[in-house]
Motif scaffolding. Structure first.
Motif, PDB file in Angstrom:
ATOM      1  N   GLN A  74       0.814  -1.144  -0.068  1.00 48.07           N
ATOM      2  CA  GLN A  74      -0.002  -0.109   0.218  1.00 48.07           C
ATOM      3  C   GLN A  74       0.809   1.283   0.055  1.00 48.07           C
ATOM      4  N   GLU A  75       1.913   1.115   0.875  1.00 49.23           N
ATOM      5  CA  GLU A  75       2.712   2.328   0.950  1.00 49.23           C
ATOM      6  C   GLU A  75       3.451   2.691  -0.349  1.00 49.23           C
ATOM      7  N   LEU A  76       3.854   1.649  -1.434  1.00 48.72           N
ATOM      8  CA  LEU A  76       4.433   1.697  -2.327  1.00 48.72           C
ATOM      9  C   LEU A  76       3.660   2.275  -3.645  1.00 48.72           C
ATOM     10  N   CYS A  77       2.323   1.840  -3.487  1.00 42.75           N
ATOM     11  CA  CYS A  77       1.505   2.015  -4.771  1.00 42.75           C
ATOM     12  C   CYS A  77       1.247   3.649  -4.685  1.00 42.75           C
ATOM     13  N   GLN A  78       1.500   4.212  -5.633  1.00 42.88           N
ATOM     14  CA  GLN A  78       1.105   5.734  -5.724  1.00 42.88           C
ATOM     15  C   GLN A  78      -0.262   5.804  -6.440  1.00 42.88           C
ATOM     16  N   PHE A  79      -1.028   4.957  -6.785  1.00 42.88           N
ATOM     17  CA  PHE A  79      -2.129   5.020  -7.401  1.00 42.88           C
ATOM     18  C   PHE A  79      -3.319   4.388  -6.789  1.00 42.88           C
ATOM     19  N   ILE A  82      -4.389  -0.411  -3.830  1.00 41.45           N
ATOM     20  CA  ILE A  82      -4.223  -1.292  -2.720  1.00 41.45           C
ATOM     21  C   ILE A  82      -4.533  -0.656  -1.397  1.00 41.45           C
ATOM     22  N   ALA A  83      -5.431  -1.339  -0.589  1.00 38.64           N
ATOM     23  CA  ALA A  83      -5.609  -0.733   0.588  1.00 38.64           C
ATOM     24  C   ALA A  83      -5.531  -1.914   1.475  1.00 38.64           C
ATOM     25  N   THR A  91      -7.849  -4.947  -3.324  1.00 36.66           N
ATOM     26  CA  THR A  91      -7.114  -4.248  -4.475  1.00 36.66           C
ATOM     27  C   THR A  91      -8.399  -3.678  -5.266  1.00 36.66           C
ATOM     28  N   PHE A  92      -7.808  -2.785  -6.000  1.00 37.17           N
ATOM     29  CA  PHE A  92      -8.668  -1.875  -6.973  1.00 37.17           C
ATOM     30  C   PHE A  92      -8.052  -1.970  -8.285  1.00 37.17           C
ATOM     31  N   PRO A  93      -8.589  -3.126  -9.013  1.00 36.95           N
ATOM     32  CA  PRO A  93      -7.833  -3.470 -10.417  1.00 36.95           C
ATOM     33  C   PRO A  93      -7.877  -2.259 -11.278  1.00 36.95           C
ATOM     34  N   GLU A  94      -9.243  -1.281 -11.158  1.00 36.31           N
ATOM     35  CA  GLU A  94      -9.218  -0.538 -12.338  1.00 36.31           C
ATOM     36  C   GLU A  94      -7.911   0.803 -12.041  1.00 36.31           C
ATOM     37  N   LEU A  95      -7.451   0.906 -10.819  1.00 38.39           N
ATOM     38  CA  LEU A  95      -6.649   1.972 -10.687  1.00 38.39           C
ATOM     39  C   LEU A  95      -5.143   1.391 -10.799  1.00 38.39           C
ATOM     40  N   CYS A  96      -5.038  -0.073 -10.949  1.00 40.05           N
ATOM     41  CA  CYS A  96      -3.492  -0.550 -11.255  1.00 40.05           C
ATOM     42  C   CYS A  96      -2.911  -0.070 -12.430  1.00 40.05           C
ATOM     43  N   HIS A  97      -1.605   0.442 -12.126  1.00 42.91           N
ATOM     44  CA  HIS A  97      -0.751   0.642 -13.520  1.00 42.91           C
ATOM     45  C   HIS A  97      -0.143  -0.671 -13.979  1.00 42.91           C
ATOM     46  N   SER A  98      -0.099  -1.466 -13.341  1.00 40.77           N
ATOM     47  CA  SER A  98       0.710  -2.781 -13.587  1.00 40.77           C
ATOM     48  C   SER A  98       2.172  -2.624 -13.388  1.00 40.77           C
ATOM     49  N   CYS A  99       2.607  -1.998 -12.379  1.00 34.68           N
ATOM     50  CA  CYS A  99       4.206  -1.834 -12.369  1.00 34.68           C
ATOM     51  C   CYS A  99       4.792  -2.905 -11.814  1.00 34.68           C
TER      52      CYS A  99
END
Length: 285
Positions: A74-79, A82-83, A91-99
């Motif tokens: 969660q801390e890493l994800c800038q979008f 993940i909560a 997880t919120f797949p629509e917000l994921c940038h697949s990094c």
């Protein structure tokens, strides 16, 4: 060579220029329609479609039995995809940038992957023009990954690739312009056209690309776009006046270079001016 055709706003004639430039040169050209939310180059080119593929993004799935709820992902994800809640990870797949960064920081190896459909890429041809378009799934907001997938279909080295970029100056436009050799900006001489042209010029300069300007319907509006181009040192490569026959052919979905001789001549001259401007820019560098 890659020429990206862009505009700060919709309705300026960007796709018209892209399609007719591709068809008017009578040489192998790959046209990438990167306006994936509203691809419309096919309406004018009417290609014979030869193939297609669905495009998916990898999105994280968290194994609840392995997850320690440490919050590193969660801390890493800038979008905010993940909560971490007190008793569950969401997880919120629509917000994921697949990094895939979340999997790298997970000490418990609790993150796996599933597929999320983003859109479709299809390709076809008309004469010497190869058309590739992306079509974003309805309701999908993640356009740049699909644009990057379309960009993978660009022509071979030494061949000409044209990119029909989406309007505006947001992330999808940057994804379309990134790595291009030249930016051709299409505008109209109106207050709205000038305002959005200023934004587009700023974006192109941030990317460090040489650019030129096409002024469509140049005999309407005022001269403020011309003065802006002069002040900014941006060459005007083509001015196209409003013409009733052109409007009628456009409304029928015709390729203008096939029905109006002046358009074919104009596209050939435009391409020659782009090459000349690019040579001058490289010499100045």
């Amino acid at each position: 060579m890659i020429i990206a055709i862009a505009s700060g706003k919709g309705g300026t004639g960007k796709t018209t220029i892209a399609c007719n430039l591709a068809a008017g040169l009578e040489k192998p050209v790959t046209l990438l329609d990167c306006d994936v939310e509203q691809p419309n180059a096919h309406l004018f080119l009417q290609p014979r479609w030869t193939g297609s593929e669905l495009f998916h993004l990898d999105v994280p799935e968290i194994d609840a039995e392995r997850c320690s709820l440490c919050g590193a992902c969660q801390e890493l994800c800038q979008f905010n995809a993940i909560a971490i809640l007190p008793e569950i990870a969401m997880t919120f797949p629509e917000l994921c940038h697949s990094c895939r960064g979340c999997a790298l920081v997970c000490q418990e190896e609790a993150i796996g992957w599933s597929k999320r459909l983003v859109g479709e890429v299809r390709w076809g041809c008309r004469g010497m023009v190869s058309l590739v378009e992306g079509r974003l799934r309805v309701g999908e907001a993640m356009a740049p990954p699909l644009i990057e997938q379309v960009r993978k279909h660009q022509g071979l080295e030494g061949e000409l690739t044209l990119i029909d970029a989406p309007p505006g100056t947001s992330c999808p436009v940057v994804a379309s312009l990134w790595g291009a050799d030249f930016a051709l900006l299409v505008t109209e001489p109106t207050p709205f056209g000038l305002n959005d042209l200023e934004l587009a010029v700023g974006a192109v300069r941030k990317l460090g690309l040489p650019m030129g300007l096409v002024i469509n319907r140049c005999d309407i509006g005022d001269r403020r776009v011309h003065r802006f181009a002069e002040q900014q040192g941006i060459p005007i490569l083509l001015e196209m006046p409003f013409d009733k026959k052109t409007a009628e052919a456009y409304a029928r979905g015709s390729l203008l270079v096939e029905v109006l001789p002046q358009w074919k001549e104009a596209m050939v001259q435009l391409y020659e001016k782009i090459l000349e401007t690019l040579r001058s820019w490289k010499a100045a560098c």
